[in-house]
Design a protein around this motif. Structure first.
Motif, PDB file in Angstrom:
ATOM      1  N   ARG A 153     -45.464  10.771  26.325  1.00 50.08           N
ATOM      2  CA  ARG A 153     -45.753   9.410  25.864  1.00 50.08           C
ATOM      3  C   ARG A 153     -45.018   9.114  24.552  1.00 50.08           C
ATOM      4  O   ARG A 153     -44.914   9.979  23.667  1.00 50.08           O
ATOM      5  N   ILE A 175     -49.089  15.226  29.305  1.00 45.35           N
ATOM      6  CA  ILE A 175     -48.708  13.867  28.914  1.00 45.35           C
ATOM      7  C   ILE A 175     -47.300  13.838  28.326  1.00 45.35           C
ATOM      8  O   ILE A 175     -46.941  14.683  27.490  1.00 45.35           O
ATOM      9  N   GLU A 226     -52.775   5.463  22.527  1.00 45.20           N
ATOM     10  CA  GLU A 226     -53.564   6.491  23.190  1.00 45.20           C
ATOM     11  C   GLU A 226     -53.016   7.887  22.895  1.00 45.20           C
ATOM     12  O   GLU A 226     -51.861   8.189  23.196  1.00 45.20           O
ATOM     13  N   ASP A 227     -53.804   8.729  22.277  1.00 43.54           N
ATOM     14  CA  ASP A 227     -53.449  10.108  21.913  1.00 43.54           C
ATOM     15  C   ASP A 227     -52.293  10.193  20.917  1.00 43.54           C
ATOM     16  O   ASP A 227     -51.772  11.288  20.657  1.00 43.54           O
ATOM     17  N   GLN A 283     -49.337  18.094  25.540  1.00 46.72           N
ATOM     18  CA  GLN A 283     -49.048  16.730  25.105  1.00 46.72           C
ATOM     19  C   GLN A 283     -47.714  16.694  24.366  1.00 46.72           C
ATOM     20  O   GLN A 283     -47.534  17.410  23.370  1.00 46.72           O
ATOM     21  N   TYR A 320     -45.482  16.814  18.759  1.00 43.97           N
ATOM     22  CA  TYR A 320     -45.364  15.404  18.398  1.00 43.97           C
ATOM     23  C   TYR A 320     -44.591  15.221  17.083  1.00 43.97           C
ATOM     24  O   TYR A 320     -44.533  16.120  16.240  1.00 43.97           O
ATOM     25  N   ASN A 326     -53.257  23.750  25.977  1.00 40.78           N
ATOM     26  CA  ASN A 326     -53.661  22.981  24.808  1.00 40.78           C
ATOM     27  C   ASN A 326     -52.624  23.063  23.693  1.00 40.78           C
ATOM     28  O   ASN A 326     -52.924  23.448  22.561  1.00 40.78           O
ATOM     29  N   ILE A 381     -45.624  13.884  22.609  1.00 40.74           N
ATOM     30  CA  ILE A 381     -45.841  12.501  22.203  1.00 40.74           C
ATOM     31  C   ILE A 381     -45.027  12.183  20.949  1.00 40.74           C
ATOM     32  O   ILE A 381     -44.998  12.964  19.995  1.00 40.74           O
ATOM     33  N   LYS A 432     -49.782  20.830  21.568  1.00 39.14           N
ATOM     34  CA  LYS A 432     -49.384  19.469  21.216  1.00 39.14           C
ATOM     35  C   LYS A 432     -48.041  19.509  20.487  1.00 39.14           C
ATOM     36  O   LYS A 432     -47.880  20.240  19.506  1.00 39.14           O
ATOM     37  N   GLU A 480     -50.166  23.487  17.549  1.00 37.46           N
ATOM     38  CA  GLU A 480     -49.588  22.177  17.261  1.00 37.46           C
ATOM     39  C   GLU A 480     -48.203  22.370  16.643  1.00 37.46           C
ATOM     40  O   GLU A 480     -48.038  23.142  15.685  1.00 37.46           O
ATOM     41  N   ASN A 532     -52.464  21.239  29.998  1.00 38.89           N
ATOM     42  CA  ASN A 532     -52.911  20.421  28.863  1.00 38.89           C
ATOM     43  C   ASN A 532     -51.886  20.393  27.731  1.00 38.89           C
ATOM     44  O   ASN A 532     -52.192  20.699  26.574  1.00 38.89           O
TER      45      ASN A 532
END
Length: 359
Positions: free
Chosen positions: A300, A298, A334-335, A272, A246, A242, A274, A244, A210, A270
């Motif tokens: 977003r 994703i 969402e997420d 993300q 953000y 995996n 965001i 992330k 992350e 996978n």
């Protein structure tokens, strides 16, 4: 019976307190190394302000090394034990790594500094359960592209590492680099990473990472983004999965705000991305290089400086342009993260905002 009674009494007594060993002019020991050689598990080595030579090699675990003021130790720290804490210490001028651990566990670095090393700064290999809180790493990788490892390296099976509140800047290679580890469980957050050759934050062939609440800016090499996700050929698994990303702000970088690339072969899956804010990057918000994608990827709630997307990513609720009223309450839940870059809860209004800040 007498032996049993003694055992019961011993079990009820408080554990013995560790000693405090002092270092400095007129103290018990002249150098941190002399105190380290004498310390036992449970002891604390208190170091008076000043500059000390002979470096520090720690061979016995369960010890806290604490600087009382501005403490610089030249040239380097070598960690050959577990269960150690290093506080308020700076290591300077190593001809190799500033601080190095391989195959260790349960380490804490608090208000910890490395500067001026020829190779990497803080290098952790196959090391687990680590807290890095409030570090400053600068002027490392003086060898440039020939340097071994990065300003901060978390690699080769290093897991369960938390990097926060650090300032990593003006280094000759990458800033913070997580690489070559499956199920890494590494968190990189609330850091300022700037003016490195770049990338400032790099995740290479690792899984379960992350990257959030960071400010990344000013990479110097035209091929280096502020944040990069990659699969390089050095990896055995050739997999990034995996991950992330953000609540980051990535701006003013020589390449893109964020890049995703595969060197020759491998899979990115996978991912993300965001609620980030990208602006002022010379090659746009996100650079996609490589088509070997899998899983659910994703994009977003991001603020982009120009239209950004890729067919392997589901893209929605992104905004192109300057942050303003149109980004407020315009995002998706969402997420989305439960907080913003400043730790404020999301949402604060009718809906989630777009970008790193929740207004």
């Amino acid at each position: 019976m007498f032996a049993v009674t003694l055992a019961l009494i011993a079990a009820t007594l408080p554990a013995p307190q560790g000693r405090t060993l002092t270092v400095g002019p007129g103290a018990q020991y002249a150098t941190p190394q002399a105190a380290a050689d004498a310390a036992r598990p449970g002891d604390t080595v208190e170091i008076a302000p000043g500059t000390y030579g002979n470096g520090l090699t720690v061979k016995r675990g369960g010890i806290t090394f604490r600087g009382n003021g501005n403490v610089t130790i030249k040239p380097k720290l070598t960690i050959n034990a577990n269960d150690l804490t290093f506080e308020n210490l700076t290591f300077q001028g190593s001809d190799r790594f500033g601080a190095y651990a391989d195959g260790r566990s349960n380490l804490t670095f608090r208000n910890f500094g490395v500067s001026g090393s020829q190779d990497g700064g803080l290098v952790l290999l196959n090391t687990s359960n680590v807290l890095i809180d409030g570090c400053e790493i600068k002027g490392t990788n003086a060898r440039g592209t020939k340097a071994d490892h990065e300003a901060m390296t978390i690699a080769d099976g290093s897991r369960d590492v938390d990097v926060k509140n650090c300032h990593v800047h003006d280094n000759g290679e990458e800033g913070i680099d997580v690489k070559y580890t499956e199920n890494a469980r590494v968190k990189i957050h609330d850091n300022i990473v700037r003016n490195n050759r770049g990338p400032n934050i790099y995740v290479d062939s690792a899984t379960h990472v992350e990257v959030y609440n960071n400010i990344s800016s000013g990479t110097k090499n035209e091929t280096k983004s502020g944040i990069a996700l990659a699969v390089e050929d050095w990896s055995d698994t050739r997999l990034l999965d995996n991950v992330k990303v953000y609540n980051n702000i990535s701006y003013g970088n020589a390449q893109a705000g964020l890049s995703i690339w595969v060197q020759s072969s491998g899979t990115v899956s996978n991912v993300q991305i965001i609620n980030n804010t990208f602006y002022g990057n010379k090659k746009g918000s996100i650079s996609f290089d490589g088509d070997e994608y899998a899983g659910a990827n994703i994009l977003r709630n991001n603020i982009f400086e120009r239209q950004t997307g890729h067919e392997a990513f589901k893209a929605d609720h992104n905004f192109v342009g300057e942050p303003g009223p149109r980004t407020i309450d315009a995002g998706s839940a969402e997420d989305a993260p439960a907080f913003d870059i400043e730790g404020n809860p999301r949402p604060r209004g009718k809906a989630h905002d777009i970008g790193a800040h929740e207004r």
